[in-house]
Design an enzyme around this catalytic site. Sequence first.
Site, PDB file in Angstrom:
ATOM      1  N   ARG A   1      -6.983  51.548  51.277  1.00 13.83           N
ATOM      2  CA  ARG A   1      -6.967  50.103  51.431  1.00 13.83           C
ATOM      3  C   ARG A   1      -8.020  49.747  52.477  1.00 13.83           C
ATOM      4  O   ARG A   1      -8.330  50.549  53.370  1.00 13.83           O
ATOM      5  CB  ARG A   1      -5.595  49.616  51.882  1.00 13.83           C
ATOM      6  CG  ARG A   1      -4.462  49.971  50.920  1.00 13.83           C
ATOM      7  CD  ARG A   1      -3.101  49.583  51.484  1.00 13.83           C
ATOM      8  NE  ARG A   1      -2.006  49.905  50.569  1.00 13.83           N
ATOM      9  CZ  ARG A   1      -1.340  51.062  50.579  1.00 13.83           C
ATOM     10  NH1 ARG A   1      -1.668  52.003  51.460  1.00 13.83           N
ATOM     11  NH2 ARG A   1      -0.367  51.276  49.720  1.00 13.83           N
TER      12      ARG A   1
ATOM     13  N   LYS B   1       0.922  51.917  54.807  1.00 13.19           N
ATOM     14  CA  LYS B   1       2.042  50.976  54.904  1.00 13.19           C
ATOM     15  C   LYS B   1       3.310  51.690  55.355  1.00 13.19           C
ATOM     16  O   LYS B   1       3.553  52.835  54.978  1.00 13.19           O
ATOM     17  CB  LYS B   1       2.279  50.296  53.547  1.00 13.19           C
ATOM     18  CG  LYS B   1       1.206  49.283  53.169  1.00 13.19           C
ATOM     19  CD  LYS B   1       1.584  48.549  51.903  1.00 13.19           C
ATOM     20  CE  LYS B   1       0.585  47.457  51.571  1.00 13.19           C
ATOM     21  NZ  LYS B   1       0.957  46.704  50.352  1.00 13.19           N
TER      22      LYS B   1
ATOM     23  N   HIS C   1      -9.471  45.110  46.890  1.00  7.60           N
ATOM     24  CA  HIS C   1      -8.930  46.332  46.297  1.00  7.60           C
ATOM     25  C   HIS C   1      -9.791  46.859  45.141  1.00  7.60           C
ATOM     26  O   HIS C   1      -9.412  47.824  44.488  1.00  7.60           O
ATOM     27  CB  HIS C   1      -7.519  46.070  45.756  1.00  7.60           C
ATOM     28  CG  HIS C   1      -6.434  46.389  46.741  1.00  7.60           C
ATOM     29  ND1 HIS C   1      -6.673  46.712  48.048  1.00  7.60           N
ATOM     30  CD2 HIS C   1      -5.081  46.438  46.601  1.00  7.60           C
ATOM     31  CE1 HIS C   1      -5.528  46.941  48.673  1.00  7.60           C
ATOM     32  NE2 HIS C   1      -4.549  46.789  47.811  1.00  7.60           N
TER      33      HIS C   1
ATOM     34  N   ARG D   1     -10.598  50.473  45.276  1.00  6.16           N
ATOM     35  CA  ARG D   1      -9.340  51.226  45.197  1.00  6.16           C
ATOM     36  C   ARG D   1      -8.894  51.327  43.736  1.00  6.16           C
ATOM     37  O   ARG D   1      -8.470  52.388  43.280  1.00  6.16           O
ATOM     38  CB  ARG D   1      -8.285  50.520  46.045  1.00  6.16           C
ATOM     39  CG  ARG D   1      -6.907  51.183  46.080  1.00  6.16           C
ATOM     40  CD  ARG D   1      -6.064  50.488  47.144  1.00  6.16           C
ATOM     41  NE  ARG D   1      -4.642  50.752  47.048  1.00  6.16           N
ATOM     42  CZ  ARG D   1      -4.030  51.811  47.590  1.00  6.16           C
ATOM     43  NH1 ARG D   1      -4.736  52.722  48.233  1.00  6.16           N
ATOM     44  NH2 ARG D   1      -2.717  51.959  47.476  1.00  6.16           N
TER      45      ARG D   1
ATOM     46  N   HIS E   1       1.292  55.271  47.264  1.00  3.75           N
ATOM     47  CA  HIS E   1       2.315  54.453  46.627  1.00  3.75           C
ATOM     48  C   HIS E   1       3.683  55.102  46.818  1.00  3.75           C
ATOM     49  O   HIS E   1       3.846  56.300  46.582  1.00  3.75           O
ATOM     50  CB  HIS E   1       2.050  54.296  45.128  1.00  3.75           C
ATOM     51  CG  HIS E   1       0.936  53.353  44.817  1.00  3.75           C
ATOM     52  ND1 HIS E   1       0.280  53.347  43.602  1.00  3.75           N
ATOM     53  CD2 HIS E   1       0.351  52.370  45.558  1.00  3.75           C
ATOM     54  CE1 HIS E   1      -0.648  52.407  43.608  1.00  3.75           C
ATOM     55  NE2 HIS E   1      -0.624  51.806  44.766  1.00  3.75           N
TER      56      HIS E   1
ATOM     57  N   TYR F   1      -2.237  51.845  36.367  1.00  6.17           N
ATOM     58  CA  TYR F   1      -3.577  52.354  36.101  1.00  6.17           C
ATOM     59  C   TYR F   1      -3.640  53.127  34.793  1.00  6.17           C
ATOM     60  O   TYR F   1      -4.718  53.243  34.194  1.00  6.17           O
ATOM     61  CB  TYR F   1      -4.063  53.223  37.264  1.00  6.17           C
ATOM     62  CG  TYR F   1      -4.216  52.423  38.532  1.00  6.17           C
ATOM     63  CD1 TYR F   1      -5.243  51.490  38.666  1.00  6.17           C
ATOM     64  CD2 TYR F   1      -3.319  52.561  39.588  1.00  6.17           C
ATOM     65  CE1 TYR F   1      -5.373  50.734  39.818  1.00  6.17           C
ATOM     66  CE2 TYR F   1      -3.441  51.806  40.738  1.00  6.17           C
ATOM     67  CZ  TYR F   1      -4.471  50.894  40.846  1.00  6.17           C
ATOM     68  OH  TYR F   1      -4.597  50.133  41.979  1.00  6.17           O
TER      69      TYR F   1
END
Length: 302
Positions: free
Chosen positions: A153, A177, A248, A251, A274, A283
């Site tokens: 990110r 995160k 993003h 990414r 994730h 994706y």
Amino acid sequence: MVTPESATVTVSDDIQTYLDTIWYERNLSSNTVKCYRHDLQAFEKWLGKRIRDCTREDLQAYLAEHVVNGKASSSRSRFLSSLRGFFNHALEHGLVSDNPIANIESPKLAKRLPDYLSEGEVEALLNAPNPDKSAVEWRDRTMLEVLYATGLRVTELIELTRESINMNQGIVRVVGKGNKERIVPLGEEALNWVMSYTENARPMLLSNIPTNVLFPSKRGQLMTRQTFWYAIKRYAERAGIERHLSPHTLRHAFATHLLNHGADLRAVQMMLGHASLSTTQIYTRVANERLKSLHAIHHPRG
């Protein structure tokens, strides 16, 4: 307790207490807290009274205005998420005895395929900064290389320190995160750029300013994500890329291109950081859509 945003924006005590609590307990980013603050402040201003005193009818009227004014489903969904968290907190601390948001469902969101660049467009974007022109463009080229090589990110990228990268092993240690740490391989190309930049361009940017930041601003400080985002848009324009870009974009390209070349979905999940595999699976839809497109173009009965 004061969150990173709370010192500059005045909010009601109820909202501020809730924001302080979730920032501390859930390790939310300042950007997420800022979005929650915006949603709750807007609603309280519309109410003309404390949020804890709102009724189910108040809430339904506010949501109806959202629909009439053409607010996106994603905006309504985020607002309801913010409010649901607020009332869960208020109930837990005895601030309310009734939850007006109970049984109100969030709107169903269509699964939108993420925007991503083709491999040719990525190559053009990476080549847009000219390292021979300035230390800034050398830094930016290196940042783009790292971004595409790792799928970080933008916030994770600008917060990297020199210790984040192990040059010998060719890996980058990322704190993402929820304060979760992950290890991502850099790849030979990006690693070469990092080594060259660190030895040559970074000292020119710092001018003897002591800092551990890997990619400092022209003033030797931590760069803002907005600054780098503007740089990406500028280089995209230089590269002749006209499609919509987001912070993003690289990414998304990282994940999609890996899957297009046969990478394992769970490995991509780990590199992206994730928490759930379902988040990464979007994706695979991008890859499938690309396969369908290629079939339609090249198959004699497509």
